[in-house]
Design an enzyme around this catalytic site. Structure first.
Site, PDB file in Angstrom:
ATOM      1  CB  SER A 260      -0.952  -0.066   1.195  1.00 13.19           C
ATOM      2  OG  SER A 260      -2.122   0.636   0.904  1.00 13.19           O
ATOM      3  CE  LYS A 264       0.144   5.232  -1.941  1.00 11.29           C
ATOM      4  NZ  LYS A 264      -0.852   4.610  -2.766  1.00 11.29           N
ATOM      5  CD1 TRP A 351      -7.890   3.360  -2.096  1.00 14.53           C
ATOM      6  CD2 TRP A 351      -9.376   4.539  -3.279  1.00 14.53           C
ATOM      7  NE1 TRP A 351      -7.772   4.675  -1.728  1.00 14.53           N
ATOM      8  CE2 TRP A 351      -8.679   5.426  -2.446  1.00 14.53           C
ATOM      9  CE3 TRP A 351     -10.362   5.048  -4.127  1.00 14.53           C
ATOM     10  CZ2 TRP A 351      -8.921   6.792  -2.409  1.00 14.53           C
ATOM     11  CZ3 TRP A 351     -10.611   6.421  -4.095  1.00 14.53           C
ATOM     12  CH2 TRP A 351      -9.897   7.279  -3.248  1.00 14.53           C
ATOM     13  CG  HIS A 401      -5.679  -2.579   0.369  1.00 16.84           C
ATOM     14  ND1 HIS A 401      -4.921  -2.188  -0.714  1.00 16.84           N
ATOM     15  CD2 HIS A 401      -5.212  -1.884   1.428  1.00 16.84           C
ATOM     16  CE1 HIS A 401      -4.041  -1.295  -0.317  1.00 16.84           C
ATOM     17  NE2 HIS A 401      -4.186  -1.096   0.971  1.00 16.84           N
TER      18      HIS A 401
HETATM   19  C1  GCU Z   1      -5.368   4.892   1.578  1.00 18.38           C
HETATM   20  C2  GCU Z   1      -4.735   5.643   0.434  1.00 18.38           C
HETATM   21  C3  GCU Z   1      -3.898   4.726  -0.456  1.00 18.38           C
HETATM   22  C4  GCU Z   1      -2.939   3.917   0.379  1.00 18.38           C
HETATM   23  C5  GCU Z   1      -3.661   3.224   1.504  1.00 18.38           C
HETATM   24  C6  GCU Z   1      -2.738   2.520   2.492  1.00 18.38           C
HETATM   25  O1  GCU Z   1      -6.347   4.042   1.091  1.00 18.38           O
HETATM   26  O2  GCU Z   1      -5.735   6.279  -0.284  1.00 18.38           O
HETATM   27  O3  GCU Z   1      -3.184   5.471  -1.411  1.00 18.38           O
HETATM   28  O4  GCU Z   1      -2.243   3.002  -0.434  1.00 18.38           O
HETATM   29  O5  GCU Z   1      -4.382   4.166   2.262  1.00 18.38           O
HETATM   30  O6  GCU Z   1      -1.582   2.802   2.566  1.00 18.38           O
HETATM   31  O7  GCU Z   1      -3.253   1.705   3.256  1.00 18.38           O
END
Ligand code: GCU
Length: 421
Positions: A260, A264, A351, A401
């Site tokens: 998540s 990144k 998402w 997720h």
């Molecule tokens: C939120 C955010 C995402 C991210 C996620 C996470 O949903 O919008 O961009 O990847 O949190 O890190 O759990």
């Protein structure tokens, strides 16, 4: 209940449900509504000339792409420090003797400043240095396993009364870390809490490691300087600096992994630091593996609004303006070439735009090909639970997720394949 009230209540319930499933409304989840777009060509120099060979990629285009990401997306980070200050503070047996545990404190200055508390599990039976997975965890080292020897983090945490963790949360992220699986396959797991590097809330960069690197008279990072993602990534490189001095780890075989927002981060860490042998991004979505121009699920504007501290301020220029970005995320993957990269999606994680995550790998292929490094081994996005892997790997698994045992099995297989194990 009158009709109006009923509608209001229903709308509220629906919006709560969509938030709970991590899929905020008012965003596009319909493939037919993805706008048409042209991606910047990773193999075209800024002056329009084509990159003809591997040498030109390495000496001209790669540095250019890296600078573009620094300038417009993640921000510039400080140089590698001359040294980090590491101290082994604890070691012992874990997992009923199947693993050894080592806890190492890393400081960026001899005295004071944030401490990165690193937790390492290695296979108990190993003759010689082991390859390793290095990844940040979301909730503290004590959540990674049920091991009572790991202290509960004292730092700010997202979950927990008054943002403090308690012993109740011990082991609560164990399914995401699969320590037993990892050591059984002969790998070490190296992890630390991302909040040790920079607590994940917008405080104008007063806490965490940013203040240590402000220039004289500067109150916060400039528009092209590091946000939190770049700081987390930079912290991972400092842990790698330490691992290069740890004889139990094979320093040529350290994979960086993240989920998540931390997926990144693992991508940016891999781009900035070529010492990472393999880069793994799990459900990283917008600002990670997903193409920004698709505007599917989370968008640039939404991420910059909800998490203003993650990227550099320049990234705000691309809110509702993705086509002006001089890069897109396939070029982030290309920065890793020829190193192996694995990108994973989850079917229900719309998402994060699973197709956009796949396409980043796909559109990074020309760079891999130019370097004679193979590609993805698939023309089309594969079906659910049908992983594909060549030098680039990808799967979309059933479910939500998360990071699961299924994901880890793929990553372990991928590492075995590339390390020839
Ligand atoms: C939120 C955010 C995402 C991210 C996620 C996470 O949903 O919008 O961009 O990847 O949190 O890190 O759990």
């Amino acid at each position: 209940m009158n009709t109006r009230l009923r509608i209001v209540t229903l709308t509220l319930l629906l919006s709560l449900a969509s938030t709970a499933s991590g899929q905020p409304k008012e965003f596009n989840y319909d493939e037919s509504k993805v706008p048409k777009f042209n991606l910047p060509d990773p193999l075209k120099l800024s002056n329009g000339d084509s990159v003809k060979d591997a040498a030109a990629w390495r000496s001209e285009r790669r540095p250019q792409v890296l600078e573009l990401f620094r300038e417009h997306v993640y921000g510039r980070s400080p140089k590698k420090p001359r040294r980090v200050f590491a101290e082994v503070v604890e070691s012992g047996q874990a997992l009923e003797g199947r693993a050894t545990r080592k806890q190492v404190d890393i400081r960026l200055q001899r005295d004071g400043g944030p401490v990165l508390h690193v937790l390492i599990y290695s296979p108990a039976k190993s003759n010689g240095p082991t390859p390793a997975f290095l990844g940040l965890n979301f909730n503290g080292n004590h959540t990674v396993s049920n091991d009572p020897a790991v202290p509960v983090t004292k730092n700010w945490v997202r979950r927990g009364k008054n943002n403090r963790a308690s012993a109740d949360s011990r082991g609560t992220s164990a399914s995401r870390w699969q320590v037993d699986r990892i050591v059984k396959r002969g790998y070490s797991l190296v992890t630390l809490y991302y909040g040790d590097i920079d607590p994940d809330f917008d405080d104008g960069f007063k806490n965490g490691i940013h203040p240590l690197y402000l220039k004289k008279g500067q109150a916060k990072p400039a528009a092209d300087e590091w946000g939190s993602i770049a700081a987390w990534a930079w912290g991972l490189s400092r842990v790698l600096d330490y691992l290069h001095t740890d004889e139990s780890i094979d320093q040529t075989k350290v994979a960086v992994i993240g989920h998540s927002r931390l997926g990144k981060t693992s991508l940016w860490a891999g781009a900035e630091d070529p010492r990472f042998a393999i880069v793994i991004s799990n459900n990283s979505g917008c600002g990670g593996a997903a193409l920004s121009r698709r505007r599917f699920g989370e968008t640039v504007k939404r991420i910059n609004t909800s998490f203003p501290h993650w990227f550099c301020d320049n990234f705000n220029k691309y809110n509702d303006n993705e086509n002006e970005l001089p890069v897109d995320q396939h070029m982030l993957v290309a920065l890793m070439a020829p190193r192996p990269v694995y990108i994973a999606s989850a079917e229900q994680d719309r998402w994060a735009d699973p197709r956009g995550e796949f396409l980043s790998a796909k559109f990074a292929e020309p760079v891999y090909r130019l370097l004679n490094a193979g590609g993805l081994g698939a023309e089309q996005m594969p079906a659910v639970d049908k992983p594909v892997a060549d030098r680039l790997g990808y799967h979309i698994r059933t479910g939500k997720h998360d990071v699961t045992a299924y994901d880890w099995d793929r990553y372990l297989d991928f590492a075995d394949k590339h390390y020839g194990r």
